[in-house]
Design a protein around this motif. Structure first.
Motif, mmCIF file in Angstrom:
data_model
loop_
_atom_site.group_PDB
_atom_site.id
_atom_site.type_symbol
_atom_site.label_atom_id
_atom_site.label_comp_id
_atom_site.label_asym_id
_atom_site.label_seq_id
_atom_site.Cartn_x
_atom_site.Cartn_y
_atom_site.Cartn_z
ATOM 1 N N UNK A 36 50.217 29.815 37.557
ATOM 2 C CA UNK A 36 49.784 31.092 38.158
ATOM 3 C C UNK A 36 49.045 31.964 37.153
ATOM 4 N N UNK A 37 48.496 31.323 36.114
ATOM 5 C CA UNK A 37 47.742 32.055 35.098
ATOM 6 C C UNK A 37 46.267 31.695 35.246
ATOM 7 N N UNK A 38 45.566 32.511 35.997
ATOM 8 C CA UNK A 38 44.184 32.201 36.357
ATOM 9 C C UNK A 38 43.211 32.995 35.493
ATOM 10 N N UNK A 39 42.207 32.346 34.899
ATOM 11 C CA UNK A 39 41.184 33.106 34.166
ATOM 12 C C UNK A 39 40.162 33.680 35.152
ATOM 13 N N UNK A 94 39.698 47.122 41.730
ATOM 14 C CA UNK A 94 40.169 46.528 40.470
ATOM 15 C C UNK A 94 41.222 47.393 39.793
ATOM 16 N N UNK A 95 41.127 48.704 39.950
ATOM 17 C CA UNK A 95 42.035 49.606 39.232
ATOM 18 C C UNK A 95 43.296 49.925 40.019
ATOM 19 N N UNK A 96 43.368 49.512 41.286
ATOM 20 C CA UNK A 96 44.509 49.848 42.122
ATOM 21 C C UNK A 96 45.776 49.105 41.709
ATOM 22 N N UNK A 97 46.897 49.608 42.186
ATOM 23 C CA UNK A 97 48.185 48.973 41.884
ATOM 24 C C UNK A 97 48.276 47.610 42.570
ATOM 25 N N UNK A 98 49.063 46.713 41.969
ATOM 26 C CA UNK A 98 49.140 45.342 42.472
ATOM 27 C C UNK A 98 49.997 45.234 43.719
ATOM 28 N N UNK A 99 51.124 45.889 43.766
ATOM 29 C CA UNK A 99 51.987 45.803 44.942
ATOM 30 C C UNK A 99 53.095 44.773 44.778
ATOM 31 N N UNK A 110 48.506 40.112 39.485
ATOM 32 C CA UNK A 110 47.098 40.530 39.483
ATOM 33 C C UNK A 110 46.480 40.247 40.853
ATOM 34 N N UNK A 111 45.368 40.933 41.113
ATOM 35 C CA UNK A 111 44.619 40.748 42.365
ATOM 36 C C UNK A 111 43.429 39.836 42.094
ATOM 37 N N UNK A 112 42.746 39.445 43.171
ATOM 38 C CA UNK A 112 41.597 38.547 43.042
ATOM 39 C C UNK A 112 40.399 39.158 43.745
ATOM 40 N N UNK A 113 39.311 39.310 43.016
ATOM 41 C CA UNK A 113 38.071 39.855 43.570
ATOM 42 C C UNK A 113 37.028 38.744 43.601
ATOM 43 N N UNK A 137 41.348 43.660 33.424
ATOM 44 C CA UNK A 137 41.632 42.222 33.451
ATOM 45 C C UNK A 137 43.119 41.928 33.626
ATOM 46 N N UNK A 138 43.983 42.862 33.260
ATOM 47 C CA UNK A 138 45.419 42.631 33.412
ATOM 48 C C UNK A 138 45.861 42.655 34.867
ATOM 49 N N UNK A 139 45.165 43.425 35.699
ATOM 50 C CA UNK A 139 45.583 43.564 37.098
ATOM 51 C C UNK A 139 44.595 42.947 38.080
ATOM 52 N N UNK A 140 43.439 42.477 37.620
ATOM 53 C CA UNK A 140 42.429 41.910 38.525
ATOM 54 C C UNK A 140 41.716 40.742 37.870
#
Length: 336
Positions: A36-39, A94-99, A110-113, A137-140
């Protein structure tokens, strides 16, 4: 058999394992999904090879169908792609909370854009993304999808793991089409399958769409003529007859062939495209022309085709351009 839903959506891969042909990409992404560690990702390659399907499959495996609505954002070329979108919409996501996570899925923090057709973004928009990627990059995680990787600026490309999606071979395409035919109760003749692979040119999406159109037109028995009717492809024998006429010394025969092609309503640019495929040996899915040519003659024909294609783009008359091409090719073949 149901034809209400587009088959490209109905049979879109639901997870990474179902992605056809792209073995290296699939193996690498599977290892990333296990941890679950995606670049940041950059998918590039021709249309219809599975880039968007792979990105959506990754999102579905990470978050599940429910959490995808809040954790995944997809932007494509139908959206505005200027710098204002990057500064407002992209940055806000990108800056929003993850949930909160959902049980049963990895749900990494993290989220995915997903930025589809990223090569159509302006230079200013791409430059604005650099700072956004670094800051959040930590959250998106960003996933760029494009046809031409050369149009992505180097600072963005260097921040991503690059994955090249290759055109699909006929065998891979045949397997997937036979699977769809079995599910939909369609009988696809071998001759029609060969033509369908030629029409698609490695684009599985185009092959599936053409197949569904042929079924809607002629029913579940899909033959070669059905594929020709819905694809806009010029029958290979017509191209062959034109080349044979060019090989003869009769200009009247050449003129008659061109007149017949225009009378049948075949688009001139499609004729030029298939002429090139017949003249250049080794074109995927295309039988080479039986008209003998030297390498110098082939080069001359290709140059004529390029010039005529430019004239057609500029609005030239199709009949006159085809007649000019045929006459010039005849002169090249007979005089050499």
């Amino acid at each position: 058999m149901t034809t209400g839903q587009p088959w490209v959506e109905k049979y879109r891969p639901r997870n990474v394992n179902e992605v056809a042909h792209q073995d290296e990409v699939v193996q690498t992404l599977k290892r990333s999904l296990e941890t679950a560690n995606l670049p940041h990702l950059l998918f590039y390659g021709p249309p219809g090879t599975g880039k968007t399907s792979t990105a959506l499959a990754i999102a579905r495996q990470l978050y599940g169908p429910e959490l995808m609505k809040t954790r995944v954002m997809e932007l494509n070329a139908s959206d505005e792609r200027g710098i204002s979108v990057v500064r407002n919409k992209v940055k806000a996501f990108a800056s929003g909370a993850v949930g909160q996570p959902v049980p049963g899925y990895p749900c990494p923090p993290y989220k995915l854009l997903i930025l589809d057709e990223a090569d159509s973004m302006t230079q200013d928009a791409q430059n604005a993304l650099r700072r956004t990627m670094e800051a959040y990059s930590k959250v998106t995680r960003f996933c760029f999808i494009c046809n031409y990787v050369s149009r992505i600026i180097e600072p963005l490309a260097s921040r991503c793991a690059k994955f090249r999606f290759r055109p699909l071979h006929r065998e891979v395409m045949s397997d997937r089409l036979h699977f769809i035919c079995a599910k939909e109760g369609v009988v696809l003749q071998d001759e029609a399958l060969g033509l369908l692979a030629q029409v698609a040119g490695g684009d599985l999406r185009k092959a599936v769409t053409t197949l569904q159109s042929a079924v809607r037109l002629g029913g579940v028995q899909v033959d070669r003529q059905s594929i020709l009717d819905v694809s806009g492809q010029v029958p290979p024998e017509v191209i062959q007859q034109l080349l044979e006429a060019c090989q003869s010394s009769s200009y009247a025969r050449v003129q008659q062939q061109v007149t017949d092609i225009i009378a049948e309503g075949y688009p001139a640019q499609q004729v030029l495209l298939q002429l090139q495929a017949a003249v250049v040996p080794g074109a995927p899915g295309v039988a080479p022309s039986s008209v003998p040519m030297s390498d110098k003659q082939r080069a001359g024909v290709c140059e004529l085709l390029a010039e005529s294609d430019k004239e057609l783009i500029d609005g030239a008359d199709e009949f006159l351009q085809l007649l000019n091409i045929a006459g010039s090719v005849q002169q090249l073949l007979v005089s050499s």
